[in-house]
Design a protein around this motif. Structure first.
Motif, mmCIF file in Angstrom:
data_model
loop_
_atom_site.group_PDB
_atom_site.id
_atom_site.type_symbol
_atom_site.label_atom_id
_atom_site.label_comp_id
_atom_site.label_asym_id
_atom_site.label_seq_id
_atom_site.Cartn_x
_atom_site.Cartn_y
_atom_site.Cartn_z
ATOM 1 N N PHE A 49 0.832 -1.204 0.000
ATOM 2 C CA PHE A 49 0.000 0.000 0.000
ATOM 3 C C PHE A 49 0.868 1.256 0.000
ATOM 4 O O PHE A 49 0.576 2.234 -0.700
ATOM 5 C CB PHE A 49 -0.916 -0.019 1.226
ATOM 6 N N ILE A 50 1.969 1.237 0.755
ATOM 7 C CA ILE A 50 2.832 2.408 0.839
ATOM 8 C C ILE A 50 3.481 2.683 -0.517
ATOM 9 O O ILE A 50 3.586 3.838 -0.948
ATOM 10 C CB ILE A 50 3.910 2.212 1.932
ATOM 11 N N HIS A 51 3.911 1.630 -1.212
ATOM 12 C CA HIS A 51 4.482 1.812 -2.543
ATOM 13 C C HIS A 51 3.446 2.384 -3.510
ATOM 14 O O HIS A 51 3.740 3.296 -4.296
ATOM 15 C CB HIS A 51 4.996 0.468 -3.087
ATOM 16 N N THR A 52 2.249 1.836 -3.467
ATOM 17 C CA THR A 52 1.189 2.300 -4.373
ATOM 18 C C THR A 52 0.909 3.777 -4.178
ATOM 19 O O THR A 52 0.782 4.540 -5.140
ATOM 20 C CB THR A 52 -0.093 1.486 -4.137
ATOM 21 N N LYS A 53 0.830 4.203 -2.942
ATOM 22 C CA LYS A 53 0.559 5.609 -2.663
ATOM 23 C C LYS A 53 1.717 6.496 -3.098
ATOM 24 O O LYS A 53 1.507 7.571 -3.691
ATOM 25 C CB LYS A 53 0.280 5.791 -1.171
ATOM 26 N N LEU A 54 2.937 6.052 -2.839
ATOM 27 C CA LEU A 54 4.106 6.862 -3.167
ATOM 28 C C LEU A 54 4.234 7.064 -4.673
ATOM 29 O O LEU A 54 4.511 8.176 -5.142
ATOM 30 C CB LEU A 54 5.364 6.203 -2.599
ATOM 31 N N PHE A 55 4.031 6.015 -5.450
ATOM 32 C CA PHE A 55 4.183 6.122 -6.898
ATOM 33 C C PHE A 55 2.986 6.825 -7.534
ATOM 34 O O PHE A 55 3.150 7.646 -8.442
ATOM 35 C CB PHE A 55 4.359 4.730 -7.514
#
Length: 581
Positions: A49-55
């Motif tokens: 989830f953190i990767h998805t939000k960051l990108f």
């Protein structure tokens, strides 16, 4: 110190009647981008989830706050492109290449997007997303690299904030994501373990120029948290760091002020047992403290208020600080039996599960009640399936949308907080609970000051300026400086929202969808003549306008910046400049 956000009534409009659709045209100028914008997508290993939000929410258009109506972006050749509106013509006169990133670190799977910040008028910071940071002299039309250093060798990073203090010290904070544990069973390839969970790491660097004018790293600090970051800002003096997140961040390393042994991490509870444990149900919270032999009830001091907990044993304070949420302190009970002190707190909001007990305290540990685990599993059983998911057709991946996440993907919105972290004490000095206040955006009011935070209050979006605490008062002075009427309600209705930005003077806010629609919400202004409601005959002296911009392109929106007079929108092949005012 717990600080409460209390909006000023003078800045709220209880009679706001909504935004009126305006068909007034907005002049627009277009600049073609020959090489395209440098844009990195998620890899298969970056699945959290953190990767998805960051990108998904990465803004590829960077403003230069020291120069009016100036933005930069990086193209596919790693060239830094600058665009400025000329005051004489009122339009962008071409795109200028000011610098080209060296390919010292080759991009590979797992790296991030490039990022740019301007901590002062003459300094620009560029992170290549591959782990390397460049410090440049941007005073002239052609930038010169003064220093380059590798921040993270094994993973990429993104610039979050930077500032130059009065002592000419350069502070910058970069974000990287690291795996906490690995789970080879869950990976398709048993020989290639797949990260089971991810943590956010903030790298706080302090640099100064030494003899000869070369930059040298004076101090390196790291903070870690198991959640996504909404906002990071440096205090103007460099004395503290502001972080808004759905988790607690704590110092894990400090080269200038080493952490005490008690603060070092360990996975062995026998070597470093918690000061207390706590577990919760839907109705109450039980805090357990193991006390020494011979301790009597007279030596126990338990103080509970609506949002405060203090437990002392003799002269030792076990825990003291503001609670995450409110409890009914009149129903608090405690007992001491067999060297075991139990304090039972009754939740004010039944059914609300707490992510932390006392956010400013890190000496305790939560123990999960098996009954609660079983209940959660039963509630989430509908999310499990024995049927393999098949690949859908090709196309552009949709934008990140919090409303589309499953229950297991995100932390509760009410667990968000804004904290002030001091490097001297390695602790949280001030805490603001964002419970019930949805995060909307950050607004850079002035170039040399931390960006204001805009959060939802009821239906409005309230903008808060974060001033450093004074030496005469322990409170964190957070001033309500502006309001976007009904912006919180409007933003919630935009399910395809990608970017939400606002102008420095708070004259308008913009919501960009991932595709081609852009919504402009202007603050209420006086109207010429008389305006009446046809049904109620009510008269209006002011009107707030809403305007819709359709970019008429298939390219997704990659970046946006709103100045008081111009709105810049970046797609892969075009830079749009809208003359808003």
């Amino acid at each position: 110190m717990l600080t409460e956000l209390r909006p000023s009534k003078d800045l709220l409009d209880s009679n706001f009647s909504g935004y009126k659709l305006s068909l007034d045209p907005i002049p627009v100028y277009r600049q073609s981008i020959v090489e395209g914008v440098d844009h990195v997508g998620q890899s298969e290993d970056q699945y959290s989830f953190i990767h998805t939000k960051l990108f998904s929410l990465h803004n590829h258009l960077y403003c230069d706050p020291w120069r009016d109506n100036t933005v930069v972006f990086i193209d596919n050749k790693w060239q830094v492109i600058r665009a400025s509106v000329l005051p004489e013509t009122g339009r962008v006169d071409g795109l200028q290449t000011v610098w080209k990133l060296p390919h010292q670190n080759q991009r590979r799977v797992g790296h991030f997007n490039t990022s740019v910040l301007f901590p002062s008028r003459d300094i620009a910071l560029v992170a290549d997303g591959c782990g390397r940071l460049h410090i440049l002299d941007c005073a002239n039309d052609t930038w010169q690299c003064e220093h380059s250093l590798e921040v993270t060798a094994d993973c990429g990073n993104v610039l979050m904030t930077a500032a130059v203090t009065a002592e000419a010290a350069l502070h910058c904070v970069l974000l990287s994501l690291e795996a906490i544990t690995t789970d080879p069973v869950s990976s398709a390839d048993p020989n290639k373990p797949r990260p089971a969970s991810v943590k956010s790491v903030l790298h706080w660097l302090t640099l100064k120029k030494v003899d000869g004018g070369t930059w040298s790293v004076e101090c390196t600090r790291q903070l870690e948290g198991a959640g996504a970051v909404d906002y990071v800002a440096l205090e103007p003096t460099g004395a503290a760091l502001y972080v808004a997140s759905n988790t607690t961040f704590a110092f894990s390393f400090d080269s200038a002020n080493p952490l005490p042994p008690s603060a070092e991490k360990t996975n062995n509870d026998e070597l470093n047992p918690p000061a207390y444990t706590w577990q919760q149900s839907e109705d109450d919270i039980k805090v357990v403290v193991e006390v020494a032999d011979g301790v009597t009830r007279d030596q126990i001091d338990v103080k509970v208020e609506a949002k405060l907990l203090m437990i002392c044993c003799g002269t030792t304070t076990i825990v003291e600080g503001p609670l995450l949420y409110t409890v009914d302190h009149k129903l608090t009970t405690w007992s001491l039996q067999d060297n075991r002190l139990e304090v039972t707190l009754t939740k004010q909001e039944v059914g609300l599960m707490w992510s932390e007990l006392v956010p400013s305290d890190t000496t305790g540990r939560q123990v999960i009640d098996p009954a609660v685990v079983e209940e959660v599993h039963s509630r989430l059983s509908h999310l499990c399936s024995d049927t393999q998911v098949k690949e859908s057709g090709e196309g552009v991946a949709p934008t990140f949308n919090l409303d589309q996440l499953e229950e297991c993907d995100s932390a509760p919105e009410d667990s968000r907080s804004l904290v002030r972290l001091e490097p001297e004490t390695h602790s949280v000095s001030h805490y603001i609970s964002l419970a019930g206040h949805q995060w909307l955006t950050a607004v850079l009011e002035t170039a040399d000051y931390p960006a204001c935070v805009c959060v939802r209050h009821d239906v409005d979006g309230c903008v808060w300026r974060l001033d450093p605490p004074s030496s005469t008062s322990a409170e964190w002075p957070c001033k309500h400086v502006g309001t976007f009427a009904a912006l919180g309600y409007v933003a919630a209705s935009k399910t395809q929202r990608k970017f939400l930005v606002a102008a420095q003077d708070l004259s308008y806010a913009v919501i960009c969808e991932a595709a081609s629609r852009v919504y402009v919400y202007r603050k209420a202004t006086k109207v010429n003549g008389e305006l009446r409601n046809r049904k109620t005959s009510a008269r209006f002296e002011t009107v707030a306008k809403q305007q819709l911009i359709n970019l008429e392109t298939d390219s997704p929106v990659l970046g946006v910046y709103a100045s008081p007079t111009y709105l810049f929108i970046l797609t892969n092949d075009t830079l749009y400049t809208f003359h808003i005012q």
